[in-house]
Scaffold this active site. Structure first.
Site, PDB file in Angstrom:
ATOM      1  N   ASP A 163       0.889  -1.138  -0.045  1.00 22.88           N
ATOM      2  CA  ASP A 163       0.103   0.117  -0.047  1.00 22.88           C
ATOM      3  C   ASP A 163       0.863   1.473   0.067  1.00 22.88           C
ATOM      4  O   ASP A 163       0.445   2.357   0.645  1.00 22.88           O
ATOM      5  CB  ASP A 163      -0.947   0.035   1.106  1.00 22.88           C
ATOM      6  CG  ASP A 163      -1.936  -1.277   1.462  1.00 22.88           C
ATOM      7  OD1 ASP A 163      -2.112  -1.476   0.154  1.00 22.88           O
ATOM      8  OD2 ASP A 163      -1.847  -1.784   2.408  1.00 22.88           O
TER       9      ASP A 163
ATOM     10  N   LYS B 200       2.393   2.230  -5.008  1.00 22.97           N
ATOM     11  CA  LYS B 200       3.057   1.786  -6.380  1.00 22.97           C
ATOM     12  C   LYS B 200       2.162   1.797  -7.639  1.00 22.97           C
ATOM     13  O   LYS B 200       2.769   2.483  -8.461  1.00 22.97           O
ATOM     14  CB  LYS B 200       3.411   0.236  -6.197  1.00 22.97           C
ATOM     15  CG  LYS B 200       4.392  -0.160  -4.988  1.00 22.97           C
ATOM     16  CD  LYS B 200       4.527  -1.581  -4.711  1.00 22.97           C
ATOM     17  CE  LYS B 200       3.426  -2.391  -4.633  1.00 22.97           C
ATOM     18  NZ  LYS B 200       2.952  -2.339  -3.111  1.00 22.97           N
TER      19      LYS B 200
ATOM     20  N   GLY C  29      -3.822  -4.238  -4.101  1.00 28.08           N
ATOM     21  CA  GLY C  29      -5.003  -3.186  -4.523  1.00 28.08           C
ATOM     22  C   GLY C  29      -4.217  -2.019  -4.787  1.00 28.08           C
ATOM     23  O   GLY C  29      -3.742  -1.213  -4.250  1.00 28.08           O
ATOM     24  N   HIS C  30      -4.349  -1.633  -6.217  1.00 30.08           N
ATOM     25  CA  HIS C  30      -3.703  -0.420  -6.586  1.00 30.08           C
ATOM     26  C   HIS C  30      -4.645   0.601  -7.073  1.00 30.08           C
ATOM     27  O   HIS C  30      -5.600   0.373  -7.957  1.00 30.08           O
ATOM     28  CB  HIS C  30      -2.674  -0.759  -7.994  1.00 30.08           C
ATOM     29  CG  HIS C  30      -1.666  -1.545  -7.753  1.00 30.08           C
ATOM     30  ND1 HIS C  30      -0.873  -2.270  -8.684  1.00 30.08           N
ATOM     31  CD2 HIS C  30      -1.000  -1.993  -6.554  1.00 30.08           C
ATOM     32  CE1 HIS C  30       0.110  -2.916  -8.103  1.00 30.08           C
ATOM     33  NE2 HIS C  30      -0.106  -2.856  -6.726  1.00 30.08           N
TER      34      HIS C  30
ATOM     35  N   THR D 190      -6.220 -11.501   2.967  1.00 32.60           N
ATOM     36  CA  THR D 190      -7.176 -10.906   2.173  1.00 32.60           C
ATOM     37  C   THR D 190      -8.380 -11.929   1.775  1.00 32.60           C
ATOM     38  O   THR D 190      -9.284 -11.400   1.295  1.00 32.60           O
ATOM     39  CB  THR D 190      -6.577 -10.397   0.972  1.00 32.60           C
ATOM     40  OG1 THR D 190      -5.842 -11.362   0.247  1.00 32.60           O
ATOM     41  CG2 THR D 190      -5.653  -9.300   1.321  1.00 32.60           C
TER      42      THR D 190
ATOM     43  N   GLN E 280       2.128  -6.067  -3.159  1.00 25.73           N
ATOM     44  CA  GLN E 280       2.403  -6.072  -1.810  1.00 25.73           C
ATOM     45  C   GLN E 280       3.937  -5.294  -1.359  1.00 25.73           C
ATOM     46  O   GLN E 280       3.935  -4.207  -2.051  1.00 25.73           O
ATOM     47  CB  GLN E 280       2.423  -7.233  -1.091  1.00 25.73           C
ATOM     48  CG  GLN E 280       1.098  -8.256  -1.125  1.00 25.73           C
ATOM     49  CD  GLN E 280       0.841  -8.759  -2.650  1.00 25.73           C
ATOM     50  OE1 GLN E 280       1.598  -9.479  -3.018  1.00 25.73           O
ATOM     51  NE2 GLN E 280      -0.473  -8.649  -3.085  1.00 25.73           N
TER      52      GLN E 280
ATOM     53  N   GLY F 280      -0.061  14.337  -3.641  1.00 23.92           N
ATOM     54  CA  GLY F 280      -1.650  14.293  -3.386  1.00 23.92           C
ATOM     55  C   GLY F 280      -2.125  12.977  -4.431  1.00 23.92           C
ATOM     56  O   GLY F 280      -0.963  12.292  -5.057  1.00 23.92           O
TER      57      GLY F 280
HETATM   58  P1  IMP Z   1      -2.454 -12.926   1.705  1.00 24.54           P
HETATM   59  O1  IMP Z   1      -1.489 -12.239   0.857  1.00 24.54           O
HETATM   60  O2  IMP Z   1      -4.021 -12.420   1.388  1.00 24.54           O
HETATM   61  O3  IMP Z   1      -2.408 -14.184   1.928  1.00 24.54           O
HETATM   62  O4  IMP Z   1      -2.496 -12.056   3.121  1.00 24.54           O
HETATM   63  C1  IMP Z   1      -1.135 -12.146   3.960  1.00 24.54           C
HETATM   64  C2  IMP Z   1      -0.930 -10.889   4.322  1.00 24.54           C
HETATM   65  O5  IMP Z   1      -0.443  -9.832   3.453  1.00 24.54           O
HETATM   66  C3  IMP Z   1      -2.134 -10.001   5.319  1.00 24.54           C
HETATM   67  O6  IMP Z   1      -1.497  -9.187   6.458  1.00 24.54           O
HETATM   68  C4  IMP Z   1      -2.575  -9.102   4.366  1.00 24.54           C
HETATM   69  O7  IMP Z   1      -3.113  -8.139   4.827  1.00 24.54           O
HETATM   70  C5  IMP Z   1      -1.360  -8.709   3.468  1.00 24.54           C
HETATM   71  N1  IMP Z   1      -1.583  -8.204   2.336  1.00 24.54           N
HETATM   72  C6  IMP Z   1      -1.956  -8.825   1.052  1.00 24.54           C
HETATM   73  N2  IMP Z   1      -1.733  -8.044  -0.096  1.00 24.54           N
HETATM   74  C7  IMP Z   1      -1.654  -6.746   0.532  1.00 24.54           C
HETATM   75  C8  IMP Z   1      -1.411  -5.468  -0.159  1.00 24.54           C
HETATM   76  O8  IMP Z   1      -1.594  -5.508  -1.502  1.00 24.54           O
HETATM   77  N3  IMP Z   1      -1.284  -4.591   0.729  1.00 24.54           N
HETATM   78  C9  IMP Z   1      -1.243  -4.650   1.778  1.00 24.54           C
HETATM   79  N4  IMP Z   1      -1.142  -5.782   2.463  1.00 24.54           N
HETATM   80  C10 IMP Z   1      -1.323  -6.702   1.822  1.00 24.54           C
END
Ligand code: IMP
Length: 424
Positions: free
Chosen positions: A13, A16, A40-41, A127, A222, A414
């Site tokens: 987050d 990127k 999530g972009h 997630t 991530q 911004g």
């Molecule tokens: P998973 O990738 O859904 O298995 O989640 C594993 C961990 O990675 C959890 O703490 C999620 O909140 C975190 N996570 C997965 N994708 C993202 C992302 O795109 N942004 C921030 N945290 C993420």
């Protein structure tokens, strides 16, 4: 700059998507090398907001957009995203998906949710998109790949083999309804019809682009501290977001990568569970959450804000070989007269370290050593380049550069595509 990796330097987050979108304007190919719809972009372009989970952010610029072999693909989510784009008049034609990428199947999502529920207080806070179970099946060689969609007989056979085991798990361990072969197979055959035109040899495609001197962006999902091998295990994702994985995830050699741009917020956020030394106290955290709109793009969950953590960032520079940084959301800190910066961790034995602890217990019990620095307490809207930043904001950026030994190339002020400052 033929091959550039863009990597999250924190817990994901970092913004990127916006930086990739910006650099994609001057690139020819944009690739994602790992992860799936857990990402999530958010990109704001031309006054419109786009939220991507699966697609490389480069798709907005009409550039060849690749999902590499290191990704896991949920066809339902991907097709929904493609439909959404086409409704807004943006063509999905430039998308290419590696046949070696693995598919997220319905049982992966079911097991992710049921597994988290079973962990109770120990849950990771995933997630729940099936990411961990899909990568686990890949490693166990039980996975079903994108190329299996191209042959209905193989697809059905693989679903049958997987279900023979998964249904036992689902029913006996997780008390979940079993999946029915016919229903799953016909749903995925439907996806296959639509995804077939996008399946390509993406390793060959990227290699050809690089040989041709084209600019290729390799976009990590991530962030560094969520890396399966080097992150804050077990509170991590199930793939390798770090820059070295760009080569394996796409299928090119590491010598093809020229530049690694690390993206960091001017503060830190984390979603999900896990230790977080520079976490802000709840009142301040709520303020930053609101100012920075720190809510998960995929799950809508509250993100946990913290002060900039130079120990963790130094680790990210090391792990990724970061050659320059983009510092995003500097404007959010305009609300404060003074800022804290975490410059070291105090470990349980009383010693202080500026290097990220190698042992989990040290990290779990690390206390932040904060230094207070002056804020600028004024908006940054009028700044056109990094040199226009108010003195304390410039000093903040320069402090980061000095501490980490890498230049800050871009600063976000911004949400819009235009609100990124470069050096003059
Ligand atoms: P998973 O990738 O859904 O298995 O989640 C594993 C961990 O990675 C959890 O703490 C999620 O909140 C975190 N996570 C997965 N994708 C993202 C992302 O795109 N942004 C921030 N945290 C993420």
């Amino acid at each position: 700059m033929p091959a550039t990796v863009i990597v999250g330097a924190q817990w994901g987050d970092e913004g990127k998507g916006k930086i990739v979108d910006l650099l994609a304007q001057q690139s020819d190919v944009v690739c994602r090398y790992q992860g799936g719809p857990n990402a999530g972009h958010t990109v704001i372009a031309g006054g419109e907001t786009f939220k991507f989970r699966h697609l490389p952010s480069g798709i907005l610029s009409g550039k060849t957009s690749v999902l590499g072999a290191g990704c896991v693909v949920d066809p339902a989510v991907l097709l929904e995203e493609l439909d959404g784009l086409e409704e807004r008049g943006i063509s999905a034609e430039p998308l290419r998906i590696s046949g070696n990428a693995h598919l997220i199947m319905p049982w992966h999502i079911a097991i992710d949710g049921a597994g988290e529920k079973r962990l109770g207080k120990l849950q990771i806070g995933t997630t729940r998109r099936g990411i961990g179970p899909a990568y686990a099946d890949k490693a166990a060689r039980l996975g079903i790949r994108v190329q299996d969609l191209l042959d209905p007989k193989i697809l059905r056979q693989k679903i049958e083999t997987a279900l023979a085991e998964k249904n036992i798990w689902l029913e006996r361990v997780y008390e979940h309804e079993p999946f029915e072969l016919r229903a799953v197979a016909s749903r995925y055959e439907g996806f296959a019809q639509r995804l077939r035109p996008f399946v390509a040899d993406t390793s060959l495609l990227v290699d050809a682009a690089l040989r041709d001197g084209q600019d290729v962006l390799l976009e990590g999902a991530q962030g560094t501290l969520l890396d399966l091998d080097h992150g804050t295990y077990p509170f991590v994702t199930s793939s390798n977001p770090i820059a070295g994985a760009a080569a394996t995830g796409i299928g090119i050699g590491p010598t093809r990568i020229d530049r690694v741009l690390g993206v960091s917020k001017a503060y830190v956020t984390r979603v999900g569970a896990g230790p977080f030394p520079s976490e802000m106290e709840p009142g301040l955290a709520a303020q930053v959450r609101e100012l920075g709109q720190e809510y998960g793009t995929v799950t809508g969950r509250d993100r946990r804000p913290g002060w900039l953590d130079l120990v963790a960032l130094r680790y990210a520079v090391r792990l990724n070989g970061i050659t320059s940084l983009a510092l995003t959301k500097l404007d959010v800190l305009s609300a404060f007269d003074e800022l804290e910066v975490c410059v070291a961790y105090r470990l349980p034995d009383g010693t202080e370290t500026r290097d990220f602890p190698a042992h989990q217990s040290d990290f779990h019990h690390a206390a932040p050593v904060f230094e207070t620095v002056p804020g600028w307490a004024e908006p940054l809207d009028e700044c056109a380049t990094l040199d226009d930043l108010p003195g304390p904001a410039r000093a903040y950026v320069e402090r980061v550069e000095r501490e980490l030994g890498v230049p800050v190339e871009l600063v976000g002020t911004g949400a819009a595509r235009e609100q990124v400052l470069a050096r003059s």
